[in-house]
Design an enzyme around this catalytic site. Structure first.
Site, short mmCIF file in Angstrom:
data_model
loop_
_atom_site.label_atom_id
_atom_site.label_comp_id
_atom_site.label_asym_id
_atom_site.label_seq_id
_atom_site.Cartn_x
_atom_site.Cartn_y
_atom_site.Cartn_z
N ARG A 151 0.68 -1.05 0.21
CA ARG A 151 0.20 -0.13 0.03
C ARG A 151 0.82 1.28 -0.02
O ARG A 151 2.10 1.43 0.41
CB ARG A 151 -0.75 -0.06 1.39
CG ARG A 151 -1.81 -1.12 1.21
CD ARG A 151 -2.77 -0.98 2.63
NE ARG A 151 -3.75 -2.06 2.74
CZ ARG A 151 -3.58 -3.28 3.52
NH1 ARG A 151 -2.29 -3.37 4.12
NH2 ARG A 151 -4.39 -3.96 3.67
N HIS A 243 -2.08 2.44 -6.10
CA HIS A 243 -2.91 1.26 -5.95
C HIS A 243 -3.16 0.20 -7.32
O HIS A 243 -3.42 -0.96 -6.74
CB HIS A 243 -4.21 1.54 -5.25
CG HIS A 243 -4.63 0.62 -4.06
ND1 HIS A 243 -4.06 0.55 -2.87
CD2 HIS A 243 -5.68 -0.12 -3.72
CE1 HIS A 243 -4.58 -0.07 -2.07
NE2 HIS A 243 -5.73 -0.60 -2.47
N ARG A 246 -0.37 -2.25 -7.12
CA ARG A 246 -0.99 -3.42 -5.77
C ARG A 246 -1.75 -4.30 -6.41
O ARG A 246 -1.68 -5.47 -6.20
CB ARG A 246 -1.35 -2.79 -4.60
CG ARG A 246 -1.97 -3.68 -3.66
CD ARG A 246 -2.11 -2.73 -2.40
NE ARG A 246 -3.22 -3.25 -1.44
CZ ARG A 246 -2.77 -4.23 -0.45
NH1 ARG A 246 -1.42 -4.42 -0.33
NH2 ARG A 246 -3.44 -4.65 0.33
N HIS A 269 -4.63 -8.72 3.84
CA HIS A 269 -5.96 -8.65 4.08
C HIS A 269 -6.44 -9.51 5.13
O HIS A 269 -6.02 -10.45 5.29
CB HIS A 269 -6.74 -9.24 2.61
CG HIS A 269 -6.59 -8.18 1.55
ND1 HIS A 269 -6.74 -8.72 0.08
CD2 HIS A 269 -6.36 -6.96 1.34
CE1 HIS A 269 -6.67 -7.65 -0.57
NE2 HIS A 269 -6.47 -6.69 0.02
#
Length: 301
Positions: A151, A243, A246, A269
């Site tokens: 991130r 992002h 990512r 996550h």
């Protein structure tokens, strides 16, 4: 109208989030914006105390904002901010009930993440950048984003001691202050090794950040966003954001490994349902696995 209670309690809650919960500035700004929007509507309804807010009030408020065009995702975030506020107020004995209980944001179709395909990702990373301070640093940043699926906040918070180049590992501080260890690929290691002498020459005082600006201090998220955007425009002719790299990392690893749990761990996550959105690119493979593995799915030749 006496709105002092509403404002005072909101101010105390934001102070609690900043000082005790230590949430990021980005999250603070988002929560403040959402809660101030709610407060403005409550004041027009003559509400002067958070205790006066009822579940019906929240439902009407959500419906009103939805009609005004606020997206389902934004409404869900707004409800989350309001729920957090009432949890705080109940704990502080300023309120006896949570009016958000049972209230949900309107559902909407989940947007698929925008990704670069493998060839475009390679083009972004293989196009030479300027061989100066910014160019060499930016190349290391791009390689690390794509190599490890970080991130933006995780990358900017990295310190020099968080990277073990010999082992090819990085220790990352993720959401909720959770630490995880992620692999760093050979290309990213090489790019960081090229960057480190320039970092050393420009470092200000005892700054520990892995990535710094020209003044020798930790690079800001805003600057990283802009540098990634410029690289996308210059190398690909399109807008690229951190992002997206990512998302590309996650999709490409999943396409090759078909290991959803591993990708979940790599991304940090908490819930695998968040990771499952990346399976949209791999339905054909899943169908093949089913046909080959399920005893009732095998077709006659």
């Amino acid at each position: 109208m006496n709105d002092e209670h509403l404002y005072n309690q909101l101010t105390l809650y934001m102070r609690y989030l900043r000082n005790e919960k230590q949430v990021s500035e980005h999250t603070l700004e988002a929560y403040a914006s959402d809660l101030e929007k709610i407060l403005a509507i409550l004041l027009t309804q003559g509400i002067e105390h958070w205790q006066e807010v009822q579940t019906a009030t929240v439902r009407v408020l959500i419906a009103q904002l939805h009609r005004e065009g606020l997206s389902s995702r934004s409404l869900a975030r707004l409800l989350s901010a309001l729920r957090g506020l009432f949890n705080y107020l109940i704990r502080e004995n300023q309120c006896e009930h949570d009016p958000t209980t049972g209230v949900k944001a309107p559902k909407s179709s989940r947007k698929l993440p925008k990704v670069l395909d493998v060839d475009r990702a390679q083009q972004l990373l293989d196009t030479p950048l300027e061989q100066d301070f910014n160019g060499i640093r930016d190349h290391a940043i791009l390689e690390l984003f794509y190599s490890s699926g970080l991130r933006l906040s995780e990358l900017t918070q990295l310190n020099l001691h968080d990277i073990d180049l010999k082992a090819g590992l990085a220790t990352v501080l993720g959401k909720g202050k959770k630490m995880r260890i992620v692999p760093v690929g050979t290309k990213a290691i090489n790019a960081i090794e090229q960057w480190l002498p320039l970092r050393l020459a420009h470092i200000a005082g005892d700054e520990q950040a892995l990535f710094i600006g020209v003044r020798g201090k930790r690079i800001s998220p805003q600057l990283v966003r802009e540098r990634v955007r410029l690289a996308g425009v210059n190398n690909l002719g399109q807008h690229v954001h951190p992002h997206m790299l990512r998302h590309s990392f996650a999709s490409h690893v999943l396409e090759s490994s078909h290991d959803l749990r591993a990708v979940q761990e790599l991304l940090g996550h908490a819930d695998i349902s968040t990771t499952q959105i990346y399976t949209h690119l791999d339905f054909q493979h899943l169908a093949q696995v089913y046909d080959q593995a399920h005893p009732r799915a095998k077709r006659k030749s």
